[in-house]
Design an enzyme around this catalytic site. Sequence first.
Site, PDB file in Angstrom:
ATOM      1  N   ILE A   1       0.832  -1.199   0.000  1.00 38.83           N
ATOM      2  CA  ILE A   1       0.000   0.000   0.000  1.00 38.83           C
ATOM      3  C   ILE A   1       0.870   1.254   0.000  1.00 38.83           C
ATOM      4  CG2 ILE A   1      -1.614   1.342   1.422  1.00 38.83           C
ATOM      5  CD1 ILE A   1      -2.858  -1.402   2.199  1.00 38.83           C
TER       6      ILE A   1
ATOM      7  N   TYR B   1      -0.456  -8.883  15.536  1.00 38.00           N
ATOM      8  CA  TYR B   1      -0.431  -7.926  14.422  1.00 38.00           C
ATOM      9  C   TYR B   1      -1.639  -6.997  14.496  1.00 38.00           C
ATOM     10  CZ  TYR B   1      -1.066  -5.923   9.819  1.00 38.00           C
ATOM     11  OH  TYR B   1      -1.272  -5.030   8.797  1.00 38.00           O
TER      12      TYR B   1
END
Length: 316
Positions: free
Chosen positions: A32, A181
Amino acid sequence: MSPVSSTSPWSVQQLPGADGRVFLVTGGNAGIGYFVAEQLSATGATVVLGSRNPAKAEAALASIRVRVPGARVRAVRLDLADLPSLPAAVESLEVECLDAVVHNAGVALDHLPREETGDGHELMFGTNHLGHFALTQWLMPLLSAAPAARVVTVGSFAAKSERLDLDDLQSRKDYRPKRTYGRSKLAQMYFGVELDRRLRAAGSTVASVVVHPGGALDSLTPSRPSVHVRTNGARLRAAPAALLVQGKHAGAWPAVRAVLDPAVRGGQLWGPRVFGLRGEPRREPVWNHLADPSVSGRLWDASRDLTGADPGPVSG
């Protein structure tokens, strides 16, 4: 810059110009972050890619220059897992002011055992959250020197279903990679919200915005040779998923809008339009658990203790 009116419809295909402005994208060499950098470079701004891997950064720069002729792009070495290296990384920017930073870089592990940074922090929490927390302290003088700078923190849709364990932020007692995460990204998002609260209280011109990319898959991401290659087989296998999620080029859109759109305000949350998973960026309500100032305040204090940094507003 030639700003669009706050009443003009936003289009990811027609971004406003940003000549003369400087943007830093952490982790701008892949995923991204790469597409955030590519899209921002098309506005005429100077875009700096922060990357811990010089070879990958050079490949990303070459790809952007092919896609955006005349792009003003360069890279600096930035390793968020190495807190003592951050002041030198910021100095290497060699700018007098910074108009925006996109806190995008991150580590995502899906295996055991638990790993740590050189500073002794759990690797994902230490890189994704603590690294950006500390980096912001060193960037704040440059951000405060710009007319209306923005700190854009890229969270994750996965964080929506997570909750922080403030007594085990570093997953020492119970380490599960995917959960760790998600919690590291949630910590990032709490930081972005709390940072804006503190900036507003201090009357700062800097704004902090939180975004998330929705569902962004490599298999739906267009190829960028030397950065990312999508095979025909992967594209065909992923076709059904395109009804619900999108590629990383589209996952970049909320962050790009948060940097460029004058209608975006500090403290807001932006994500994809369709179920928060795909489509053009829109503002969405701040998630209930993310809006809890007691949690964000305790996280801030813990992060300050762990890093020795305090990325609050620059006084005076």
